[in-house]
Write a protein that holds these residues in place. Structure first.
Motif, PDB file in Angstrom:
ATOM      1  N   THR A 233     -12.875  -2.182  -5.412  1.00  0.00           N
ATOM      2  CA  THR A 233     -11.684  -1.342  -5.504  1.00  0.00           C
ATOM      3  C   THR A 233     -10.440  -2.096  -5.040  1.00  0.00           C
ATOM      4  OG1 THR A 233     -11.972  -0.490  -3.252  1.00  0.00           O
ATOM      5  CG2 THR A 233     -13.101   0.691  -5.045  1.00  0.00           C
ATOM      6  N   LEU A 234      -9.301  -1.462  -5.303  1.00  0.00           N
ATOM      7  CA  LEU A 234      -8.035  -2.028  -4.837  1.00  0.00           C
ATOM      8  C   LEU A 234      -8.020  -2.125  -3.320  1.00  0.00           C
ATOM      9  CD1 LEU A 234      -5.085  -2.919  -5.222  1.00  0.00           C
ATOM     10  CD2 LEU A 234      -4.446  -0.493  -5.295  1.00  0.00           C
ATOM     11  N   GLU A 235      -8.526  -1.097  -2.648  1.00  0.00           N
ATOM     12  CA  GLU A 235      -8.568  -1.105  -1.183  1.00  0.00           C
ATOM     13  C   GLU A 235      -9.429  -2.250  -0.663  1.00  0.00           C
ATOM     14  OE1 GLU A 235      -7.527  -0.072   2.561  1.00  0.00           O
ATOM     15  OE2 GLU A 235      -6.729   0.765   0.689  1.00  0.00           O
ATOM     16  N   ASP A 236     -10.539  -2.515  -1.344  1.00  0.00           N
ATOM     17  CA  ASP A 236     -11.403  -3.640  -0.939  1.00  0.00           C
ATOM     18  C   ASP A 236     -10.646  -4.966  -1.056  1.00  0.00           C
ATOM     19  OD1 ASP A 236     -13.476  -1.863  -0.557  1.00  0.00           O
ATOM     20  OD2 ASP A 236     -14.263  -2.107  -2.594  1.00  0.00           O
ATOM     21  N   ALA A 237      -9.924  -5.152  -2.166  1.00  0.00           N
ATOM     22  CA  ALA A 237      -9.177  -6.398  -2.362  1.00  0.00           C
ATOM     23  C   ALA A 237      -8.087  -6.559  -1.315  1.00  0.00           C
ATOM     24  CB  ALA A 237      -8.572  -6.417  -3.765  1.00  0.00           C
ATOM     25  N   ILE A 238      -7.429  -5.458  -0.970  1.00  0.00           N
ATOM     26  CA  ILE A 238      -6.374  -5.527   0.048  1.00  0.00           C
ATOM     27  C   ILE A 238      -6.952  -5.860   1.416  1.00  0.00           C
ATOM     28  CG2 ILE A 238      -4.708  -4.102   1.304  1.00  0.00           C
ATOM     29  CD1 ILE A 238      -4.123  -2.707  -1.378  1.00  0.00           C
ATOM     30  N   GLN A 239      -8.102  -5.267   1.733  1.00  0.00           N
ATOM     31  CA  GLN A 239      -8.742  -5.534   3.025  1.00  0.00           C
ATOM     32  C   GLN A 239      -9.178  -6.993   3.127  1.00  0.00           C
ATOM     33  OE1 GLN A 239      -9.139  -3.677   5.719  1.00  0.00           O
ATOM     34  NE2 GLN A 239      -8.149  -1.853   4.874  1.00  0.00           N
ATOM     35  N   VAL A 240      -9.733  -7.507   2.060  1.00  0.00           N
ATOM     36  CA  VAL A 240     -10.252  -8.878   2.087  1.00  0.00           C
ATOM     37  C   VAL A 240      -9.112  -9.900   2.160  1.00  0.00           C
ATOM     38  CG1 VAL A 240     -11.461 -10.624   0.709  1.00  0.00           C
ATOM     39  CG2 VAL A 240     -12.415  -8.332   0.924  1.00  0.00           C
ATOM     40  N   THR A 241      -8.040  -9.667   1.402  1.00  0.00           N
ATOM     41  CA  THR A 241      -6.934 -10.634   1.361  1.00  0.00           C
ATOM     42  C   THR A 241      -5.919 -10.437   2.483  1.00  0.00           C
ATOM     43  OG1 THR A 241      -5.679  -9.195  -0.144  1.00  0.00           O
ATOM     44  CG2 THR A 241      -7.128 -10.865  -1.134  1.00  0.00           C
ATOM     45  N   GLY A 242      -5.949  -9.272   3.142  1.00  0.00           N
ATOM     46  CA  GLY A 242      -4.951  -8.998   4.164  1.00  0.00           C
ATOM     47  C   GLY A 242      -3.599  -8.660   3.583  1.00  0.00           C
ATOM     48  N   SER A 243      -3.561  -8.291   2.316  1.00  0.00           N
ATOM     49  CA  SER A 243      -2.298  -7.981   1.641  1.00  0.00           C
ATOM     50  C   SER A 243      -1.855  -6.561   1.958  1.00  0.00           C
ATOM     51  CB  SER A 243      -2.451  -8.145   0.127  1.00  0.00           C
ATOM     52  OG  SER A 243      -2.858  -9.450  -0.197  1.00  0.00           O
ATOM     53  N   LEU A 244      -0.646  -6.234   1.526  1.00  0.00           N
ATOM     54  CA  LEU A 244      -0.118  -4.886   1.684  1.00  0.00           C
ATOM     55  C   LEU A 244      -0.318  -4.099   0.401  1.00  0.00           C
ATOM     56  CD1 LEU A 244       3.324  -5.683   3.378  1.00  0.00           C
ATOM     57  CD2 LEU A 244       1.169  -5.182   4.491  1.00  0.00           C
ATOM     58  N   THR A 245      -0.573  -2.826   0.561  1.00  0.00           N
ATOM     59  CA  THR A 245      -0.646  -1.975  -0.624  1.00  0.00           C
ATOM     60  C   THR A 245       0.761  -1.693  -1.126  1.00  0.00           C
ATOM     61  OG1 THR A 245      -0.537   0.064   0.651  1.00  0.00           O
ATOM     62  CG2 THR A 245      -2.724  -0.881   0.283  1.00  0.00           C
ATOM     63  N   ASN A 246       0.844  -1.248  -2.363  1.00  0.00           N
ATOM     64  CA  ASN A 246       2.154  -0.886  -2.905  1.00  0.00           C
ATOM     65  C   ASN A 246       2.778   0.257  -2.108  1.00  0.00           C
ATOM     66  OD1 ASN A 246       2.189  -2.782  -4.973  1.00  0.00           O
ATOM     67  ND2 ASN A 246       1.000  -1.474  -6.332  1.00  0.00           N
ATOM     68  N   ILE A 266       8.693   1.523  13.100  1.00  0.00           N
ATOM     69  CA  ILE A 266       7.412   2.221  13.282  1.00  0.00           C
ATOM     70  C   ILE A 266       6.422   1.819  12.185  1.00  0.00           C
ATOM     71  CG2 ILE A 266       6.305   4.500  13.193  1.00  0.00           C
ATOM     72  CD1 ILE A 266       8.841   5.650  14.521  1.00  0.00           C
ATOM     73  N   VAL A 267       6.896   1.783  10.942  1.00  0.00           N
ATOM     74  CA  VAL A 267       6.036   1.367   9.823  1.00  0.00           C
ATOM     75  C   VAL A 267       5.565  -0.071  10.026  1.00  0.00           C
ATOM     76  CG1 VAL A 267       5.957   0.942   7.337  1.00  0.00           C
ATOM     77  CG2 VAL A 267       7.151   2.962   8.222  1.00  0.00           C
ATOM     78  N   LEU A 268       6.465  -0.941  10.493  1.00  0.00           N
ATOM     79  CA  LEU A 268       6.093  -2.335  10.740  1.00  0.00           C
ATOM     80  C   LEU A 268       4.960  -2.435  11.750  1.00  0.00           C
ATOM     81  CD1 LEU A 268       6.595  -5.427  10.581  1.00  0.00           C
ATOM     82  CD2 LEU A 268       8.286  -5.118  12.414  1.00  0.00           C
ATOM     83  N   HIS A 269       5.062  -1.702  12.866  1.00  0.00           N
ATOM     84  CA  HIS A 269       4.016  -1.778  13.892  1.00  0.00           C
ATOM     85  C   HIS A 269       2.705  -1.167  13.402  1.00  0.00           C
ATOM     86  CE1 HIS A 269       6.140  -3.531  17.315  1.00  0.00           C
ATOM     87  NE2 HIS A 269       7.212  -2.892  16.879  1.00  0.00           N
ATOM     88  N   GLU A 270       2.795  -0.178  12.535  1.00  0.00           N
ATOM     89  CA  GLU A 270       1.560   0.369  11.951  1.00  0.00           C
ATOM     90  C   GLU A 270       0.854  -0.690  11.117  1.00  0.00           C
ATOM     91  OE1 GLU A 270       2.751   3.766   9.753  1.00  0.00           O
ATOM     92  OE2 GLU A 270       2.951   5.092  11.509  1.00  0.00           O
ATOM     93  N   LEU A 271       1.640  -1.469  10.351  1.00  0.00           N
ATOM     94  CA  LEU A 271       1.050  -2.539   9.537  1.00  0.00           C
ATOM     95  C   LEU A 271       0.410  -3.610  10.417  1.00  0.00           C
ATOM     96  CD1 LEU A 271       3.900  -3.000   6.871  1.00  0.00           C
ATOM     97  CD2 LEU A 271       1.720  -1.826   6.565  1.00  0.00           C
ATOM     98  N   LEU A 272       1.104  -3.971  11.497  1.00  0.00           N
ATOM     99  CA  LEU A 272       0.561  -4.991  12.391  1.00  0.00           C
ATOM    100  C   LEU A 272      -0.686  -4.490  13.114  1.00  0.00           C
ATOM    101  CD1 LEU A 272       3.893  -6.402  13.900  1.00  0.00           C
ATOM    102  CD2 LEU A 272       2.451  -7.450  12.148  1.00  0.00           C
ATOM    103  N   ASN A 273      -0.705  -3.219  13.468  1.00  0.00           N
ATOM    104  CA  ASN A 273      -1.882  -2.652  14.151  1.00  0.00           C
ATOM    105  C   ASN A 273      -3.095  -2.598  13.235  1.00  0.00           C
ATOM    106  OD1 ASN A 273      -0.452  -2.279  16.530  1.00  0.00           O
ATOM    107  ND2 ASN A 273       0.165  -0.179  16.008  1.00  0.00           N
ATOM    108  N   GLU A 274      -2.849  -2.564  11.918  1.00  0.00           N
ATOM    109  CA  GLU A 274      -3.956  -2.588  10.965  1.00  0.00           C
ATOM    110  C   GLU A 274      -4.502  -3.994  10.746  1.00  0.00           C
ATOM    111  OE1 GLU A 274      -3.036  -0.700   7.307  1.00  0.00           O
ATOM    112  OE2 GLU A 274      -2.478   1.218   8.220  1.00  0.00           O
ATOM    113  N   GLY A 275      -3.900  -4.966  11.443  1.00  0.00           N
ATOM    114  CA  GLY A 275      -4.403  -6.335  11.366  1.00  0.00           C
ATOM    115  C   GLY A 275      -3.758  -7.177  10.287  1.00  0.00           C
TER     116      GLY A 275
END
Length: 580
Positions: A233-246, A266-275
């Motif tokens: 899935t798209l979510e799998d590809a994003i998790q594996v590559t560390g990319s951002l979703t649209n 706030i959005v920036l820190h949420e992205l960083l907290n997700e690794g």
């Protein structure tokens, strides 16, 4: 059988299987068909673009007895043995671990022997830029005069490290980064052949993360398949590559575009907290802004390439002005460079967020970072600008007045100094007059021609002194040298060693020793003009007799100028002067 990585299983075995390198494969195939192969090739380009695969395919195609249109059959024993790495006549060498002179000398000894199993002996040297200088020198002679039926293929990711003498003896092919669309198409083919379900939106994410390398793309695809459950899935590809979703990028840039700085942070820190990795985050945002810019100019092109255009993306593209997107891209590019050397990436990203959220756009028009000026403030600003202009004019007037006063004071005190300066050097009018009466243009031109040679024969100090001087009048008996500075003229006159060196050099170059006179140029020019005015008639008569005479144009009348030019071009015999 043990599991093999996708990039090994799906390694290209034919030229037509190489992705995104059509020009190179077509050239190599035609060379094989026409039997016009070179003895040495250089394959360069980024990692994972097919350099080594192309080398092995070329080795098979040139040795295959059943090749068609330059393609190997992959069915005969020769092709199979080359594919499996068992054919003794195709030798792969890793230059990273065999980079010494001894290894290349051993290669030179073995290359003399004819191929035993195939028509050509092929040496594939990977990462050839790792060879030492001595190893390159040892290889050079073999590349220059290779034995018959021996072929070299050099592969490297860093061609600038290869000596020019090596490159000039090879045919060079530059493998380019593979386009995202080509990688997506190839990965879809592999997944369909492997009967693995996938979402189409996942493949562009993997292709972008691969940065133009097919091998990297297949390695990431391998990870995504292992990470996913039944469907990639798209979510799998994003998790594996560390990319951002649209959605993540839509949310973040929408907050920045609306100047909601706190929410953007706030959005920036949420992205960083997700690794999410800092560099990957900036890279994805940079590509997103690039997509915004492309979508404003050619929407169909972007939709064809990625197919990931969301409604929020379209809204952002319509609301943001191109100049604002340029500013976003500049900020992101600067941050991307700063992150390479920063030990606090989070701070860099927070500063970036504040900068982006202070760039305001509204109704397709960019507004400056300051607030919009009201009509009343605009009127006040205009008045202040006029007052500043008046003050500037007054200051300029006062400055000019002060400058004039200072100049007058300087003029009052200058005559005494100037007159004193003039008395430091006595201008030898009589001696110069004698030289001018005998001087000719030919002697002067001859002196100017040998002047550089004369300077070269002098010592360093004397040469430096005469750099600010030049010959201005010459005859067989005398030479006048004009100096730009009076102090140098005075020193030259007092330096007997210099005058002796000049006379010696002149005799060596011209076979005569003229008397030397050194004069300052500011005293020479008026004297010369005065002399020419007094003797103008005599000089013009010489000119009419075709004797080379140098008369400045500022002392001639228009008629005299015309006469002199006519005599110069047509000769005295063909010019008749009639007085009206």
């Amino acid at each position: 059988m043990a599991y093999q990585a996708l990039y090994r299983v799906w390694r290209s075995q034919r030229f037509e299987d190489l992705v995104g390198q059509e020009m190179i494969t077509q050239t190599l195939k035609q060379a094989i068909v026409q039997k016009k192969t070179s003895h040495a090739y250089l394959f360069t380009g980024p990692r994972g673009t097919g350099k080594t695969s192309a080398a092995k395919i070329f080795a098979k195609a040139i040795n295959c007895q059943y090749s068609q249109d330059g393609e190997p059959c992959n069915e005969c024993d020769t092709c199979k043995e080359i594919t499996e790495g068992r054919l003794n006549d195709v030798i792969e060498i890793d230059a990273a671990s065999n980079n010494g002179v001894e290894e290349i000398r051993d290669l030179r000894e073995k290359v003399k022997y004819a191929p035993t199993q195939a028509a050509y002996k092929v040496y594939i040297i990977d990462e050839v830029h790792m060879l030492s200088t001595g190893a390159f020198n040892a290889l050079l002679k073999t590349l220059e005069e290779p034995p018959k039926n021996v072929l070299f293929i050099l592969a490297t990711t860093e061609p600038h490290k290869i000596p020019a003498t090596i490159i000039s003896r090879t045919q060079r092919f530059d493998f380019k980064r593979i386009q995202i669309t080509d990688m997506v198409k190839h990965m879809a083919h592999i997944l369909e052949e492997s009967h693995i379900a996938y979402e189409e939106a996942s493949l562009p994410v993997i292709a972008r993360a691969a940065e133009g390398g097919m091998r990297d793309a297949l390695s990431i695809l391998d990870q995504g398949i292992s990470f996913s459950q039944d469907v990639l899935t798209l979510e799998d590809a994003i998790q594996v590559t560390g990319s951002l979703t649209n959605d993540m990028m839509d949310n973040y840039l929408t907050c920045c575009q609306k100047q909601e700085t706190s929410q953007a942070l706030i959005v920036l820190h949420e992205l960083l907290n997700e690794g999410k990795e800092s560099s990957r985050l900036v890279e994805d945002l940079l590509l997103y802004c690039r997509d915004l810019l492309i979508y404003k100019q050619a929407p169909s092109l972007l939709e064809t390439q990625t197919g990931t255009v969301t409604e929020v993306f379209k809204e952002l593209a319509s609301e943001m002005d191109s100049s604002a997107i340029y500013q976003y891209i500049d900020c992101l590019t600067t941050t991307q460079q700063d992150l390479r050397f920063s030990t606090y990436p989070t701070v860099q990203l927070e500063v970036l967020t504040v900068k982006l959220s202070q760039i305001t756009v509204s109704n397709n028009h960019q507004v400056s970072q300051n607030s919009v000026v009201s009509a009343e403030e605009g009127s006040l600003l205009k008045q202040l600008q006029e007052q500043v202009k008046d003050l500037q004019a007054q200051v300029a007037k006062l400055t000019n007045s002060q400058s004039n006063v200072t100049t007058e004071k300087r003029k009052e005190s200058r005559p005494a100094i100037h007159s004193a300066k003039q008395t430091t050097y006595r201008f030898p009018k009589d001696r110069i007059l004698l030289i001018l009466q005998q001087a000719t243009k030919d002697h002067l031109l001859q002196m100017k021609d040998i002047w550089p040679d004369l300077l070269a024969s002098l010592s360093v100090n004397h040469r430096a002194m005469l750099k600010a001087a030049e010959p201005v009048a010459a005859s067989s008996e005398g030479l006048v040298i004009a100096f730009d500075y009076e102090i140098l003229c005075y020193r030259a006159n007092e330096d007997e060693e210099l005058q002796e060196q000049i006379k010696t050099s002149l005799y060596r170059l011209l076979k005569y020793e003229p008397d030397l006179l050194c004069v300052p140029v500011d005293q020479w020019l008026p004297f010369r003009k005065e002399f020419i005015l007094k003797h103008k008639d005599e000089l013009l008569a010489q000119a009419e007799e075709n004797e080379p005479v140098d008369i400045p144009e500022d002392v001639l009348t228009e008629a005299e100028k015309t006469t002199q030019e006519a005599v110069h071009f047509f000769g005295e015999a063909h010019v008749e002067i009639i007085d009206d």
